[in-house]
Enzyme design. Structure first.
Site, PDB file in Angstrom:
ATOM      1  CB  CYS A   1      -9.143 -11.520  -1.934  1.00  0.00           C
ATOM      2  SG  CYS A   1      -7.633 -11.965  -2.823  1.00  0.00           S
TER       3      CYS A   1
ATOM      4  CG  ASP B   1     -10.910   4.056  -6.953  1.00  0.00           C
ATOM      5  OD1 ASP B   1      -9.836   3.475  -7.179  1.00  0.00           O
ATOM      6  OD2 ASP B   1     -11.151   4.671  -5.889  1.00  0.00           O
TER       7      ASP B   1
ATOM      8  CG  HIS C   1      -5.605  -2.344  -8.233  1.00  0.00           C
ATOM      9  ND1 HIS C   1      -4.834  -2.727  -7.158  1.00  0.00           N
ATOM     10  CD2 HIS C   1      -5.621  -0.986  -8.211  1.00  0.00           C
ATOM     11  CE1 HIS C   1      -4.413  -1.655  -6.514  1.00  0.00           C
ATOM     12  NE2 HIS C   1      -4.873  -0.587  -7.130  1.00  0.00           N
TER      13      HIS C   1
HETATM   14  P1  5GP Z   1      -3.799   1.804  -5.304  1.00  0.00           P
HETATM   15  O1  5GP Z   1      -3.492   3.024  -4.501  1.00  0.00           O
HETATM   16  O2  5GP Z   1      -3.472   0.549  -4.521  1.00  0.00           O
HETATM   17  O3  5GP Z   1      -3.216   1.797  -6.677  1.00  0.00           O
HETATM   18  O4  5GP Z   1      -5.353   1.833  -5.557  1.00  0.00           O
HETATM   19  C1  5GP Z   1      -6.285   1.343  -4.678  1.00  0.00           C
HETATM   20  C2  5GP Z   1      -7.593   1.957  -5.074  1.00  0.00           C
HETATM   21  O5  5GP Z   1      -8.637   1.184  -4.528  1.00  0.00           O
HETATM   22  C3  5GP Z   1      -7.785   3.373  -4.559  1.00  0.00           C
HETATM   23  O6  5GP Z   1      -7.986   4.247  -5.668  1.00  0.00           O
HETATM   24  C4  5GP Z   1      -8.990   3.288  -3.656  1.00  0.00           C
HETATM   25  O7  5GP Z   1      -9.835   4.407  -3.757  1.00  0.00           O
HETATM   26  C5  5GP Z   1      -9.671   2.025  -4.131  1.00  0.00           C
HETATM   27  N1  5GP Z   1     -10.413   1.296  -3.115  1.00  0.00           N
HETATM   28  C6  5GP Z   1      -9.968   0.980  -1.865  1.00  0.00           C
HETATM   29  N2  5GP Z   1     -10.909   0.272  -1.209  1.00  0.00           N
HETATM   30  C7  5GP Z   1     -11.953   0.138  -2.058  1.00  0.00           C
HETATM   31  C8  5GP Z   1     -13.222  -0.495  -1.940  1.00  0.00           C
HETATM   32  O8  5GP Z   1     -13.593  -1.077  -0.908  1.00  0.00           O
HETATM   33  N3  5GP Z   1     -14.053  -0.443  -3.021  1.00  0.00           N
HETATM   34  C9  5GP Z   1     -13.679   0.191  -4.171  1.00  0.00           C
HETATM   35  N4  5GP Z   1     -14.568   0.179  -5.171  1.00  0.00           N
HETATM   36  N5  5GP Z   1     -12.490   0.802  -4.321  1.00  0.00           N
HETATM   37  C10 5GP Z   1     -11.629   0.781  -3.269  1.00  0.00           C
HETATM   38 ZN    ZN Z   2      -6.256 -10.165  -3.027  1.00  0.00          ZN
END
Ligand code: 5GP
Ligand code: ZN
Length: 111
Positions: free
Chosen positions: A7, A30, A99
């Site tokens: 957000c 990412d 996402h």
């Molecule tokens: P999940 O594990 O929830 O499916 O994926 C979250 C993803 O968000 C991870 O691959 C992580 O590297 C990425 N991520 C977390 N924080 C940030 C951020 O501040 N910026 C970006 N660009 N990616 C993020």
């Molecule tokens: Zn959110």
């Protein structure tokens, strides 16, 4: 949603270059890429899980999945890519804002 990193990125409170943006979604890289190319398609509306689906959220995801194919060339994904939505604890979801991961730029390992 307070304390939601995605957000904050959507709101521009945390800077993150947008490779694509429209009224419903953004696409960013990412921060810890798990493939040569690793993008996140993030709906602007906060919800965490597919189980929260209603008509409005279904429209948002329909939109995302309509736009993603049109971005393949721009994102360098025209040779193919993997689409992942991690859900909950067992799915390895670390950010509780739904996402869509787009991974490509190389031949990915089988899983
Ligand atoms: P999940 O594990 O929830 O499916 O994926 C979250 C993803 O968000 C991870 O691959 C992580 O590297 C990425 N991520 C977390 N924080 C940030 C951020 O501040 N910026 C970006 N660009 N990616 C993020
Ligand atoms: Zn959110």
């Amino acid at each position: 949603m307070e304390n939601c990193i995605f957000c904050k990125i959507v709101a521009g409170e945390i800077p993150s270059p947008r490779l694509y943006e429209d009224e419903k979604m953004i696409v960013i890289r990412d921060i810890e890429p798990k493939a040569k190319l690793h993008y996140l398609c993030i709906p602007k509306t906060h919800f965490a899980l597919l189980s929260e689906m209603d008509t409005e959220k279904a429209e948002i995801l329909k939109h995302c999945f309509s736009v993603i194919p049109a971005l393949e060339e721009k994102l360098g994904l025209q040779e193919g890519y993997r689409v992942i939505i991690n859900q909950g604890e067992n799915g390895g979801q670390t950010v509780k804002h739904l996402h869509i991961h787009l991974l490509g730029g190389e031949k990915l390992a089988d899983f």
